[in-house]
Scaffold this active site. Sequence first.
Site, short mmCIF file in Angstrom:
data_model
loop_
_atom_site.label_atom_id
_atom_site.label_comp_id
_atom_site.label_asym_id
_atom_site.label_seq_id
_atom_site.Cartn_x
_atom_site.Cartn_y
_atom_site.Cartn_z
N HIS A 92 34.53 35.50 11.96
CA HIS A 92 35.41 34.98 10.91
C HIS A 92 34.68 35.06 9.58
O HIS A 92 33.47 34.79 9.50
CB HIS A 92 35.80 33.53 11.22
CG HIS A 92 36.93 33.03 10.38
ND1 HIS A 92 36.75 32.56 9.10
CD2 HIS A 92 38.26 32.91 10.64
CE1 HIS A 92 37.92 32.17 8.61
NE2 HIS A 92 38.85 32.38 9.52
N GLU A 128 42.39 33.21 16.04
CA GLU A 128 43.35 34.21 16.49
C GLU A 128 43.20 34.52 17.98
O GLU A 128 44.17 34.87 18.64
CB GLU A 128 43.19 35.51 15.68
CG GLU A 128 43.80 35.44 14.30
CD GLU A 128 43.92 36.81 13.67
OE1 GLU A 128 43.36 37.78 14.22
OE2 GLU A 128 44.60 36.92 12.64
#
Length: 366
Positions: free
Chosen positions: A252, A307
């Site tokens: 991320h 996600e």
Amino acid sequence: MVNQGLKGVVAAETYISHIDGEKAQLIYRGYEAKQLAKANSFEEVAYLLWYGYLPTADELENLKNELIKKRHLTATIKSIMEHLPQNMDVMSVIRTVISAEGTTDYQWKPSITHAIRLTALIPTIIAYWYNKINGNGANELNDAYGHVENYLFMLNGKKPTKAQVDGLETYMILTMEHGMNASTFSARVTASTESDLVSSITAAIGTMKGPLHGGAPSGVIQLLEEIAIKENTEKVIRNKLNNGEKLMGFGHRVYKTHDPRAIALRETLLQSKDSDAWLDLAIHVEDVAVKVLNELKPGRSLYTNVEFYAAAIMKSINLDPQLFTPTFTASRVVGWTAHVLEQADNNAIYRPQSRYIGKIIEKDER
């Protein structure tokens, strides 16, 4: 100095949320989001973001009742949706229908009452349109169900399992708010002109629609489908990494260690993993992938992001991929409206500058 995309520029002070990428923390009004997701409902966390404190039992009951009352589509909205092109994507439908809410009732200044209406309305818009284009008819709402459970009921026409509700509710709490992201910034810029709440949220929806912001975690689903069974996990992951492929759902740009939202989702799924083979597979894939990543990419600290488990949850509840970003929108509208309310309380119009890098045509050059 030009800060491309305004990266690193502080554009507002806020009480709503805080992200600490080094400590892997996401804070909502002083509370860690992952703890809220474990202990509180969608309605409780929405109340916290709007009002600044967690509700009492009576305040929570009142909010639940307001969301139930305001989730119903008006005849006007249904008429609008009946006349939209059948090939219109779901995000465009949400944007169009929400913009039609912009009557004189929503004139400046924005209110929590308006925020509740928009939050209640979006899941119903999604479900109504999805069932319409798939020839299912519009499933009825169930006023005995909470916000998340009713959303799943409307989409499928049957009572969802506890594991499905818990998983999706955790996801929707964890994606309600995430600082000054692109869509939230759009909402605040529009609000700063003293435009109405509907215009601000319409701008945010249009921003969310872009694949660089609200893109669906379809790559994670493709990874899990390719693996299919636990026995294939290590082989597939090693092949991808050895071939230089990106492992979808890992890493991320903000969180330098663990994504706290992924941690919270994983903990929720661990409580019910035996009830859903797909979620069980996702947890196994994470464990194996982290081990292989640490071996092949030492020092990179690559862990699952939100996600990864979002994809696992969406797949487990059989959510059509075209509904991933709309479902994200149905949660993030809480954060958007909270930011618009905050902007209205201490407003200054946004007016950044740009640097001209073109030519200046002299008179004798014409």
